[in-house]
Design a protein around this motif. Structure first.
Motif, PDB file in Angstrom:
ATOM      1  N   ALA A 126      -2.826 -30.158  29.193  1.00 13.07           N
ATOM      2  CA  ALA A 126      -2.653 -28.702  29.112  1.00 13.07           C
ATOM      3  C   ALA A 126      -1.393 -28.257  29.841  1.00 13.07           C
ATOM      4  O   ALA A 126      -1.261 -27.080  30.180  1.00 13.07           O
ATOM      5  CB  ALA A 126      -3.872 -28.001  29.708  1.00 13.07           C
TER       6      ALA A 126
ATOM      7  N   ARG B 252       0.445 -25.086  29.046  1.00 10.56           N
ATOM      8  CA  ARG B 252      -0.275 -23.815  29.102  1.00 10.56           C
ATOM      9  C   ARG B 252      -0.292 -23.265  30.524  1.00 10.56           C
ATOM     10  O   ARG B 252      -0.234 -23.996  31.493  1.00 10.56           O
ATOM     11  CB  ARG B 252      -1.722 -24.025  28.629  1.00 10.56           C
ATOM     12  CG  ARG B 252      -1.804 -24.401  27.170  1.00 10.56           C
ATOM     13  CD  ARG B 252      -3.185 -24.855  26.804  1.00 10.56           C
ATOM     14  NE  ARG B 252      -4.203 -23.861  27.142  1.00 10.56           N
ATOM     15  CZ  ARG B 252      -5.504 -24.097  27.012  1.00 10.56           C
ATOM     16  NH1 ARG B 252      -5.927 -25.245  26.567  1.00 10.56           N
ATOM     17  NH2 ARG B 252      -6.370 -23.159  27.330  1.00 10.56           N
TER      18      ARG B 252
ATOM     19  N   GLY C 230      -8.465 -20.299  30.846  1.00 12.71           N
ATOM     20  CA  GLY C 230      -8.601 -20.932  29.539  1.00 12.71           C
ATOM     21  C   GLY C 230      -8.617 -22.442  29.654  1.00 12.71           C
ATOM     22  O   GLY C 230      -9.391 -23.127  28.974  1.00 12.71           O
ATOM     23  N   ILE C 231      -7.767 -22.990  30.545  1.00 14.31           N
ATOM     24  CA  ILE C 231      -7.716 -24.442  30.726  1.00 14.31           C
ATOM     25  C   ILE C 231      -9.048 -24.942  31.272  1.00 14.31           C
ATOM     26  O   ILE C 231      -9.611 -25.915  30.771  1.00 14.31           O
ATOM     27  CB  ILE C 231      -6.553 -24.824  31.679  1.00 14.31           C
ATOM     28  CG1 ILE C 231      -5.205 -24.510  31.017  1.00 14.31           C
ATOM     29  CG2 ILE C 231      -6.628 -26.293  32.056  1.00 14.31           C
ATOM     30  CD1 ILE C 231      -4.009 -24.634  31.945  1.00 14.31           C
TER      31      ILE C 231
ATOM     32  N   SER D 290     -11.984 -23.584  30.999  1.00 14.11           N
ATOM     33  CA  SER D 290     -13.080 -23.523  30.033  1.00 14.11           C
ATOM     34  C   SER D 290     -12.876 -24.571  28.939  1.00 14.11           C
ATOM     35  O   SER D 290     -13.847 -25.115  28.407  1.00 14.11           O
ATOM     36  CB  SER D 290     -13.215 -22.108  29.451  1.00 14.11           C
ATOM     37  OG  SER D 290     -12.223 -21.882  28.493  1.00 14.11           O
ATOM     38  N   ASP D 291     -11.621 -24.899  28.625  1.00 12.24           N
ATOM     39  CA  ASP D 291     -11.379 -25.964  27.649  1.00 12.24           C
ATOM     40  C   ASP D 291     -11.803 -27.325  28.194  1.00 12.24           C
ATOM     41  O   ASP D 291     -12.299 -28.166  27.437  1.00 12.24           O
ATOM     42  CB  ASP D 291      -9.895 -25.997  27.251  1.00 12.24           C
ATOM     43  CG  ASP D 291      -9.605 -25.008  26.137  1.00 12.24           C
ATOM     44  OD1 ASP D 291     -10.523 -24.236  25.802  1.00 12.24           O
ATOM     45  OD2 ASP D 291      -8.477 -24.998  25.604  1.00 12.24           O
TER      46      ASP D 291
ATOM     47  N   ARG E  40     -15.333 -27.510  27.687  1.00 15.79           N
ATOM     48  CA  ARG E  40     -15.627 -27.773  26.267  1.00 15.79           C
ATOM     49  C   ARG E  40     -15.455 -29.244  25.934  1.00 15.79           C
ATOM     50  O   ARG E  40     -16.247 -29.827  25.191  1.00 15.79           O
ATOM     51  CB  ARG E  40     -14.714 -26.924  25.383  1.00 15.79           C
ATOM     52  CG  ARG E  40     -15.279 -25.539  25.089  1.00 15.79           C
ATOM     53  CD  ARG E  40     -14.374 -24.752  24.169  1.00 15.79           C
ATOM     54  NE  ARG E  40     -13.800 -25.551  23.110  1.00 15.79           N
ATOM     55  CZ  ARG E  40     -12.519 -25.465  22.700  1.00 15.79           C
ATOM     56  NH1 ARG E  40     -11.709 -24.606  23.288  1.00 15.79           N
ATOM     57  NH2 ARG E  40     -12.081 -26.226  21.740  1.00 15.79           N
ATOM     58  N   MET E  41     -14.400 -29.869  26.499  1.00 16.96           N
ATOM     59  CA  MET E  41     -14.179 -31.301  26.254  1.00 16.96           C
ATOM     60  C   MET E  41     -15.333 -32.117  26.831  1.00 16.96           C
ATOM     61  O   MET E  41     -15.795 -33.076  26.214  1.00 16.96           O
ATOM     62  CB  MET E  41     -12.859 -31.765  26.887  1.00 16.96           C
ATOM     63  CG  MET E  41     -11.627 -31.179  26.248  1.00 16.96           C
ATOM     64  SD  MET E  41     -11.584 -31.436  24.466  1.00 16.96           S
ATOM     65  CE  MET E  41     -10.661 -29.984  23.971  1.00 16.96           C
TER      66      MET E  41
ATOM     67  N   LEU F 130      -6.165 -32.451  22.572  1.00 17.50           N
ATOM     68  CA  LEU F 130      -6.782 -31.168  22.211  1.00 17.50           C
ATOM     69  C   LEU F 130      -6.558 -30.112  23.291  1.00 17.50           C
ATOM     70  O   LEU F 130      -6.597 -28.911  23.007  1.00 17.50           O
ATOM     71  CB  LEU F 130      -8.291 -31.353  21.982  1.00 17.50           C
ATOM     72  CG  LEU F 130      -8.674 -32.147  20.734  1.00 17.50           C
ATOM     73  CD1 LEU F 130     -10.173 -32.395  20.719  1.00 17.50           C
ATOM     74  CD2 LEU F 130      -8.242 -31.407  19.470  1.00 17.50           C
ATOM     75  N   MET F 131      -6.334 -30.562  24.536  1.00 19.00           N
ATOM     76  CA  MET F 131      -6.136 -29.614  25.641  1.00 19.00           C
ATOM     77  C   MET F 131      -4.912 -28.723  25.432  1.00 19.00           C
ATOM     78  O   MET F 131      -4.790 -27.669  26.048  1.00 19.00           O
ATOM     79  CB  MET F 131      -6.005 -30.354  26.977  1.00 19.00           C
ATOM     80  CG  MET F 131      -7.295 -30.900  27.542  1.00 19.00           C
ATOM     81  SD  MET F 131      -8.558 -29.649  27.804  1.00 19.00           S
ATOM     82  CE  MET F 131      -7.819 -28.651  29.094  1.00 19.00           C
TER      83      MET F 131
ATOM     84  N   ARG G  94      -4.381 -27.258  22.722  1.00 18.49           N
ATOM     85  CA  ARG G  94      -4.809 -26.383  21.624  1.00 18.49           C
ATOM     86  C   ARG G  94      -3.885 -26.517  20.410  1.00 18.49           C
ATOM     87  O   ARG G  94      -3.257 -25.529  19.974  1.00 18.49           O
ATOM     88  CB  ARG G  94      -4.845 -24.931  22.069  1.00 18.49           C
ATOM     89  CG  ARG G  94      -5.943 -24.659  23.047  1.00 18.49           C
ATOM     90  CD  ARG G  94      -6.323 -23.204  22.998  1.00 18.49           C
ATOM     91  NE  ARG G  94      -7.475 -22.978  23.858  1.00 18.49           N
ATOM     92  CZ  ARG G  94      -7.861 -21.780  24.243  1.00 18.49           C
ATOM     93  NH1 ARG G  94      -7.193 -20.701  23.851  1.00 18.49           N
ATOM     94  NH2 ARG G  94      -8.909 -21.639  25.002  1.00 18.49           N
TER      95      ARG G  94
ATOM     96  N   THR H 242      -9.502 -27.844  12.882  1.00 16.14           N
ATOM     97  CA  THR H 242      -8.240 -28.496  13.262  1.00 16.14           C
ATOM     98  C   THR H 242      -7.669 -29.257  12.066  1.00 16.14           C
ATOM     99  O   THR H 242      -8.391 -29.991  11.401  1.00 16.14           O
ATOM    100  CB  THR H 242      -8.479 -29.491  14.416  1.00 16.14           C
ATOM    101  OG1 THR H 242      -9.253 -28.844  15.418  1.00 16.14           O
ATOM    102  CG2 THR H 242      -7.175 -29.984  14.997  1.00 16.14           C
TER     103      THR H 242
END
Lengths: 239, 299
Positions: A101, A104, A109-110, A112-113, A116-117, A149-150, A152, A185
């Protein structure tokens, strides 16, 4: 829509890519097949900006990516899961994700991502403080995917995600690829394992000696005599 | 016994400056996997600019410190631009050889601008040594030791707790993967050189302010001491760099006292030799493994 047109790339005097053109449709899985040395990895590295093309254009939704630095290309929405995974072995799983990430700046957001991972790859959560070099091959592949994916990405490039993995793990990886695609994606992958690729991909290209020699749907691919023999023949041999 | 303890105390203090030089070396080596022989000479250039403002403008110690550090950083970036940036990955020997050439260039430039052999440097602390029973602690030595510990802790924190530290460590781990993660590897490398040169500049200032003079030989001295301390402590390890410096300092101080200056240098090399034979990776470094090598080449 992602589009590569007339890309030429060279190693010294050797032309590895001799004018490659292809299109990857948004929201689909596109697969690039081809023998060793055809230039598949060179194409991936060129799209990611690690190698500079001699000529040609690389466009994502109209933006030209050719000639940009790898970091810029990541920030434009293209992330590559490289061949052999290339995780950061002496950094923890969590730090690997943070590095993914890097472009970013949105802390929340990082975070929470990352959660999610962990939800998508529970084994990474279990091992989050472990050094990435101590993970198994399959876990490293999942980490490499999660790291990509980090950022985005709008387009996820994958270079031989099944390389060197046990069949069960390969099936799991392809499950994940199909899942990511269902979530929206766009995926462009290089794969030697044509049988696995046939199960998930919507569109195929075949590359030989630096050129695209076939493009078509899975149905067309399965019907093609030459491809049958060269890439799917192992099915008959095995079964 | 009193001598041994006193020598060890003195050795720890001078050794802390070796540790700082090794810290800068190890930062560059960790990121680039290449040896920068011009590391000491670029610190020497900074020190020459420092003595220039001291002699010409009668600048105070703080200004001399700032000039020395900035000069070291500029010279370090110059070396990076000439010897490291143009060389492709895998051309480590080319970088090392060209950094040797730049070493000669920097030394000659310094001698041309300031041709006398020695130039004065402002003292670090003029206070009398602190007495503890039979032992004496030099105030400048204490400052040096405190600086070494604080700086190494600071660099360690920077590497493990900051965004730029993450980028540096990712680059150290695998430069291609760092590119793919969106890290600007070139910026990370330049930052590593600047940071290493700044640490070297501070070390150089502390050493020269203790000696109160600088000579053109300082560049070679700094490269040797930093290199030996780094190799003893372990390539790429920050605590190792400081430990290597302290060990080298203690061994040197004691052998100088008991056997004289010739044997001192000899023993320093014997120590290095013993380390390379017994623990090739250094005291706190990891033993070099074949697997890691192929990984580097693959990258």
């Amino acid at each position: 829509m992602f589009e590569v047109s007339d890309i030429v790339a060279t190693y010294g005097k050797i032309e590895a890519l001799k004018g490659v053109s292809l299109k990857v449709e948004s929201g689909k899985i596109t697969c690039l097949l081809g023998p060793n040395g055809a230039g598949k990895t060179t194409l991936m590295m060129t799209i990611a900006g690690i190698l500079q093309p001699r000529r040609g254009a690389i466009r994502l939704d109209g933006m030209d990516l050719a000639g940009l630095s790898p970091a810029r290309i990541v920030s434009r929405g293209v992330a590559l899961v490289p061949e052999n995974r290339l995780v950061f072995p002496q950094m923890s799983v969590r730090e690997n994700l943070l590095a993914g990430a890097y472009q970013r700046r949105d802390r929340a957001g990082i975070d929470s991502d990352i959660d999610r991972m962990y939800a998508r790859f529970p084994r990474l959560k279990e091992r989050r403080e472990q050094m990435a070099g101590t993970l198994s091959g399959g876990e490293q592949q999942m980490l490499a995917v999660a790291r990509a994916l980090m950022s985005r990405p709008r387009l996820l490039l994958m270079d031989e995600p099944s390389l060197g993995l046990a069949p069960l793990i390969v099936a799991e990886i392809f499950e994940i690829i199909a899942e990511l695609n269902r979530d929206g994606t766009t995926i462009f992958l290089v794969e030697q394992n044509a049988h696995m690729a046939l199960k998930v991909a919507h569109q195929f290209f075949l590359m030989e000696q630096g050129r695209i020699t076939f493009s078509g749907t899975p149905g067309q691919l399965a019907e093609d005599e030459v491809i049958q023999r060269a890439y799917l023949g192992s099915r008959r041999a095995a079964g | 016994m009193v001598d041994l303890v006193q020598n060890t105390i003195d050795g720890l203090m001078i050794g802390s400056s070796y540790g700082l030089l090794a810290l800068g070396f190890t930062l560059i080596f960790g990121v680039m996997r290449r040896l920068n022989l011009s590391y000491g000479p670029s610190v020497m250039v900074g020190a020459y600019l420092g003595t220039l403002v001291y002699v010409q403008l009668a600048a105070g110690p703080l200004v001399v410190l700032v000039v020395t550090v900035l000069g070291s950083v500029l010279a370090g970036l110059y070396v990076e631009r000439l010897c490291f940036a143009p060389m492709a990955a895998g051309a480590g020997v080319a970088s090392m050889v060209s950094s040797f050439a730049i070493w000669m260039q920097l030394e000659q430039a310094a001698v041309l601008v300031l041709p006398r052999h020695t130039y004065p440097f402002p003292p670090l602390a003029t206070a009398d040594p602190l007495a503890f029973g039979p032992f004496y602690l030099r105030v400048d030595g204490l400052i040096m030791l405190a600086c070494a510990l604080a700086l190494s802790a600071g660099v360690q924190l920077l590497l493990y707790r900051s965004r730029v530290g993450l980028a540096l460590r990712a680059t150290i781990n695998n430069p291609v993967a760092a590119h793919l993660a969106g890290i600007d590897v070139r910026t990370a490398v330049v930052f590593a050189f600047a940071l290493a040169s700044a640490v070297g500049g501070i070390a150089g200032y502390l050493v020269l302010a203790t000696d109160q003079q600088v000579t053109p030989m300082f560049g070679m001295w700094a490269t040797f001491k930093g290199l030996i301390a780094m190799m003893i402590g372990g390539l790429g390890s920050i605590p190792g760099a400081i430990l290597g410096g302290l060990v080298l300092g203690v061994v040197e101080a004691n052998s100088q006292w008991y056997f004289g200056p010739q044997v001192r240098d000899l023993l320093a090399y014997v120590l290095l030799f013993a380390c390379l034979v017994l623990r090739p990776g250094g005291l706190l470094g990891e033993a070099p493994s074949r697997q890691q090598d192929t990984g580097r080449r693959g990258a």
